[in-house]
Design an enzyme around this catalytic site. Sequence first.
Site, mmCIF file in Angstrom:
data_model
loop_
_atom_site.group_PDB
_atom_site.id
_atom_site.type_symbol
_atom_site.label_atom_id
_atom_site.label_comp_id
_atom_site.label_asym_id
_atom_site.label_seq_id
_atom_site.Cartn_x
_atom_site.Cartn_y
_atom_site.Cartn_z
ATOM 1 N N GLY A 82 0.948 -1.182 0.067
ATOM 2 C CA GLY A 82 -0.030 -0.049 -0.089
ATOM 3 C C GLY A 82 0.988 1.149 0.016
ATOM 4 N N SER A 179 5.153 -5.513 -3.301
ATOM 5 C CA SER A 179 5.057 -4.103 -3.449
ATOM 6 C C SER A 179 5.524 -3.467 -2.285
ATOM 7 C CB SER A 179 3.494 -3.608 -3.845
ATOM 8 O OG SER A 179 3.545 -2.493 -4.222
ATOM 9 N N TYR A 180 4.786 -2.643 -1.698
ATOM 10 C CA TYR A 180 5.188 -1.765 -0.368
ATOM 11 C C TYR A 180 5.674 -2.852 0.725
ATOM 12 C CZ TYR A 180 6.189 2.280 2.515
ATOM 13 O OH TYR A 180 6.798 3.088 3.078
ATOM 14 N N ASP A 380 4.286 -5.754 -15.183
ATOM 15 C CA ASP A 380 3.808 -4.617 -14.173
ATOM 16 C C ASP A 380 4.625 -3.417 -14.515
ATOM 17 O OD1 ASP A 380 3.193 -3.132 -11.859
ATOM 18 O OD2 ASP A 380 4.798 -4.081 -10.794
ATOM 19 N N HIS A 432 1.592 -7.102 -11.412
ATOM 20 C CA HIS A 432 1.958 -6.665 -10.169
ATOM 21 C C HIS A 432 1.903 -7.581 -9.012
ATOM 22 C CE1 HIS A 432 3.185 -3.740 -7.315
ATOM 23 N NE2 HIS A 432 2.264 -3.796 -6.468
#
Length: 460
Positions: A82, A179-180, A380, A432
């Site tokens: 996020g 991701s984060y 991605d 992603h």
Amino acid sequence: MGLCSIIVVVVLIVCLCGEGLGLREQEEDRVYELPGQPLVNFKQYSGYITVNESHGRALFYWFFESVDQPQQKPLLLWLNGGPGCSSIGYGEAEELGPFSPQNSTQPKLKLNPYSWNKAANLLFIESPVGVGFSYTNTTTDISQLGDTITAKDSHTFLINWFKRFPQFKSHDFYIAGESYAGHYVPQLSELILDNNNNNQNSSDEDHINFKGIMIGNALLDDETDQKGMIEYAWDHAVISDGLYKNITTICNFTYPIQNQTDECNTELNKYFDVYKIIDMYSLYAPRCFSNASNTRRSSDGWNKMRAGYDPCASDYTQLYFNRPEVQKALHANVTKISYPWTHCSNNISFWNESPVSMLPVLKKLIAGGLRIWIYSGDTDGRIPVTATRYTLKKLGLPIVQDWTPWYTSRQVGGWSIVYDGITFVTIRGAGHQVPTFAPKQALQLVRHFLVNKNLPQHPI
């Protein structure tokens, strides 16, 4: 009976009572059947683990035992990023968990044939507080969130979770995410590593049998992630030669993106406009035009863009987890949170801290002897393979085995390169969220990671 004997007996009674309490709480968290759930032969549990009693902070978890021999399989924690997005909504329901909500007027779940609990005991948490069903009774906690408090709360969660599930305390433990989670995973790993080094004895209460990490399409270094993102867009015919030249000439990616000049921001806004018409997180996937479709991914600015694939399946997930009967079965929303469950929290509008690079932490984890695999879905556009290759090059690690294809059956699944300390794997055709687009390859990937075995380099 002497004083020493009395003390030993008291300590033993306290330990046994504590373990008994944990097992009782474990049984209270047992989920026997969810609305619309197909029959399964593995156990599942969900509920809350308190991470700060004085503030009333608690993280929601969902745990699935392995489909076979759970007592012998490792334990894998999955984290989405996020910051502020749900590992339940994405990781469990739309990527690698056993159950996926379906498009139906009645609650209905589909069994995922490539669920990662075929390889490990699988644990998801919604972190930090304010995400999904996780909550705090102290309102100011939400405005103080950042990387440090997220890592500390997740570490406290694990220590307390093992008290509730002591039968998994001795299992090999791994952390994965995307991701984060390129921030979440290394930072939590550093805390575990430091704590283990301070408690050398593996029988210590807070010791975790930590073995390694795996991160996909990972945000690791602001400079290379930003440079690689723009370059990938140009190389994949998403932006024009002129826009690419303007951005790379005017913008300086050694600076934080929010500190760019007005001239640079004007050019970047032209870049972001492209992703209002195609999916940044999977360049070749169709967009969802459902009336109920989540609109969180309108590319209205660098820092507002959430990480995660958003197909129409996300609509079904959101409807499912907001059903009262589903929340009751999951032992969720016990405090009657005032807002609905969402994939990414609308309450987290400010993030207190986010280091510009995770490379110093990765170096520390390598030195600590942890197994580290990083992987990239190669379609991605948000944290593309180009960016991650630049990032790993920046680490300056010696190459043990250079760029090599790996196979799923007779097809090339992607490429890999083994550095001294890190293995990097690409997944061909995946966006992603790799397990969403390449579920068979993703399960193959995690199985090889857990046994520390190279992916097959020849057709099988």
